[in-house]
Motif scaffolding. Structure first.
Motif, short mmCIF file in Angstrom:
data_model
loop_
_atom_site.label_atom_id
_atom_site.label_comp_id
_atom_site.label_asym_id
_atom_site.label_seq_id
_atom_site.Cartn_x
_atom_site.Cartn_y
_atom_site.Cartn_z
N UNK A 17 1.15 10.77 -11.17
CA UNK A 17 1.05 12.21 -10.99
C UNK A 17 1.49 12.80 -11.78
N UNK A 18 2.97 13.16 -11.52
CA UNK A 18 3.78 14.13 -11.51
C UNK A 18 3.84 14.11 -13.19
N UNK A 19 4.12 13.26 -14.21
CA UNK A 19 3.79 12.84 -15.64
C UNK A 19 4.61 13.62 -15.74
N UNK A 69 2.68 23.22 -16.90
CA UNK A 69 0.63 22.19 -16.89
C UNK A 69 -0.80 22.85 -16.59
N UNK A 105 2.10 1.42 -3.90
CA UNK A 105 1.09 2.45 -4.20
C UNK A 105 1.11 3.28 -4.02
N UNK A 106 1.10 4.05 -2.92
CA UNK A 106 0.55 5.76 -3.14
C UNK A 106 2.07 6.47 -3.18
N UNK A 110 0.77 -1.15 -0.04
CA UNK A 110 0.13 -0.37 0.03
C UNK A 110 1.11 0.66 -0.15
N UNK A 157 1.85 6.18 -7.29
CA UNK A 157 0.73 6.84 -7.44
C UNK A 157 0.98 8.13 -8.18
N UNK A 175 -5.93 15.87 -4.36
CA UNK A 175 -4.72 14.69 -4.92
C UNK A 175 -4.77 14.30 -3.06
N UNK A 192 -4.11 18.39 -14.68
CA UNK A 192 -2.88 17.67 -13.26
C UNK A 192 -4.39 16.50 -13.87
N UNK A 193 -3.19 15.52 -13.28
CA UNK A 193 -4.46 14.17 -12.53
C UNK A 193 -4.57 14.18 -11.16
N UNK A 194 -5.70 13.96 -10.73
CA UNK A 194 -5.84 13.66 -9.24
C UNK A 194 -5.62 12.66 -9.27
N UNK A 195 -6.12 11.54 -9.37
CA UNK A 195 -6.16 10.38 -8.95
C UNK A 195 -6.07 9.44 -10.67
N UNK A 196 -5.92 8.50 -9.97
CA UNK A 196 -5.70 6.75 -11.60
C UNK A 196 -6.63 7.55 -12.64
N UNK A 228 -2.54 11.62 -21.07
CA UNK A 228 -2.34 12.52 -21.41
C UNK A 228 -2.96 11.83 -22.59
N UNK A 272 -6.34 11.01 -2.56
CA UNK A 272 -5.36 9.73 -1.55
C UNK A 272 -5.77 8.95 -0.10
#
Lengths: 232, 179
Positions: free
Chosen positions: A81-83, B8, A73-74, A70, A77, B36, B11-15, B169, B40
């Motif tokens: 999300x930084x992408x 940017x 996973x955090x 877990x 993730x 975010x 933004x992604x907030x979660x999956x 994206x 989470x």
């Protein structure tokens, strides 16, 4: 304040064996989890993917392993999300896990696991394979082949003798199966249901569980009580 | 002079959900950061990804909070939240006042009136995501005034069946096509 809560593990996973091979890293373990001396759970997946570049295998207290998954996973993730085109590689995740394990140990509240972290990531010198392990007291190192639990005693000597730098996948699987077989014969908490996972630059694959062929056809097993004098 | 990818706004907030910011970029980052952490935390407690409706609610409450006290200034930006959960894809827009509605089509920023008119012309129920991105790109280019506005970089992201219900994206080849 929590102090001196050194717990006992309840549901424990068995050994994990891993080694580098030509295209990446291969990891294997059995799918059993014991409740003390009872083989309670027989279909437990103890190798999981972490992010895009790594595999983690855990032995020891299974609930702690789930908690570690877990945390990872955090971590992945947030990284995702930084992408920004970058992602955490096996070396970074290994360092993170080392911090987690060592800090918990210092609070006398360890995560009762031996973790094996393997992966491949593009580095400055091309694709770099990485394989390391962390245990519950925070000892961590990097090696070409790793084994936890009983594997330390039974698999490592075999790996030290027979591991070579450029093994193909088939050769690596044969060597790992040899180690798994020894563990199956000699470690009472292992079961005959194994999973092999590999990770290369293309990604990771966790193969479905399968059983190894064992040989019990020894003369001494035919009539085990023949030579026994008899009980009193 | 814009370095591609440096500013940017998506933004992604979660999956499974993402936020687009229009307005003061710094304020926008604050909202994204809050969203975010809400998402989470929800998943940590309830074990499932946060429903988009719930996330929109939380973000709206947060934005609204900053309109309640004299020592806090309101957020200088609006936010469009898009996500995919069990009820399918959903779109919410949260304005600086804390007003939050669910939309089929939304626009924020300087050219929002013109953009809204363009969106209303589209048949949204029949548009697939692939066609949608072309339309959206067209609208952005159409609304952008060559003389008055600075040059810009187009950022596109989507959450749909094609992206496996993950917010990501838009793949670069589709992006090029859309341009």
């Amino acid at each position: 304040m929590p102090y001196y809560i050194i717990r006992n593990p309840y549901v424990t996973g068995n050994s994990v064996i891993a080694m580098k091979y030509k295209d990446g890293v291969i990891m294997a373990c059995d799918t059993g989890a014991s409740y003390g001396s009872t083989l309670r759970y027989k279909s437990v997946e103890r190798i999981k993917e972490v992010g895009k570049h790594s595999l983690i295998g855990g032995s020891g207290e299974f609930s702690d392993f789930q908690e570690i998954l877990r945390y990872l996973d955090e971590l992945t993730l947030n990284d995702h999300m930084w992408d920004d085109g970058n992602s955490l590689g096996p070396k970074e995740i290994h360092a993170y896990l080392t911090r987690v394990m060592y800090n918990r140990r210092n609070k006398f509240d360890p995560l009762w696991n031996s973790l094996v972290l393997g992966g491949v990531k593009k580095g400055p010198k091309g694709d770099e394979k990485y394989l390391g392990m962390v245990n519950m007291i925070g000892t961590h190192f990097e090696e070409n082949h790793i084994a936890t639990g009983f594997g330390n005693h039974m698999a490592i000597p075999i790996l030290r003798g027979e591991w070579r730098e450029d093994m193909t996948f088939e050769e690596a699987v044969k060597l790992i199966e040899k180690c798994l077989l020894v563990l199956l014969y000699r470690d009472r908490s292992s079961i005959n249901k194994f999973q092999i996972a590999k990770i290369t630059t293309e990604g990771s694959t966790i193969y479905p569980p399968y059983a190894l062929k064992t040989n019990w056809g020894f003369a001494a097993f035919e009539n085990p009580s023949k030579g026994a004098v008899g009980t009193w | 002079m814009i370095l591609a990818g440096s500013n940017r706004r998506l933004h992604s907030v979660h999956r499974n959900s993402g936020l687009a910011v229009a307005g003061l970029a710094a304020d926008g980052r604050q909202i994204v950061s809050r969203a975010k952490s809400e998402a989470a935390n929800y998943e940590k407690v309830y074990g499932e990804p946060m429903p988009v409706k719930e996330l929109a609610d939380r973000v709206a409450s947060y934005v609204h909070l900053c309109t309640l006290y004299w020592w806090l200034r309101p957020f200088g930006c609006g936010v469009i939240l898009g996500g995919y959960d069990r009820d399918g894809p959903q779109l919410y827009m949260i304005e600086p006042s804390g007003l939050s509605y669910k939309y089929f089509g939304a626009a924020l920023g300087k050219g929002r009136q013109a953009a809204k008119t363009e969106i209303e012309k589209l048949k949204l129920s029949e548009l697939t995501c692939r066609e949608g991105i072309v339309e959206v790109a067209k609208i952005i280019y159409g609304v952008h005034d060559e003389a008055k506005d600075k040059s810009f970089e187009l950022e596109l992201s989507w959450v749909c069946e094609e992206s496996n219900r993950q917010h990501e994206k838009v793949p670069s080849d589709l992006l090029e096509q859309a341009k």
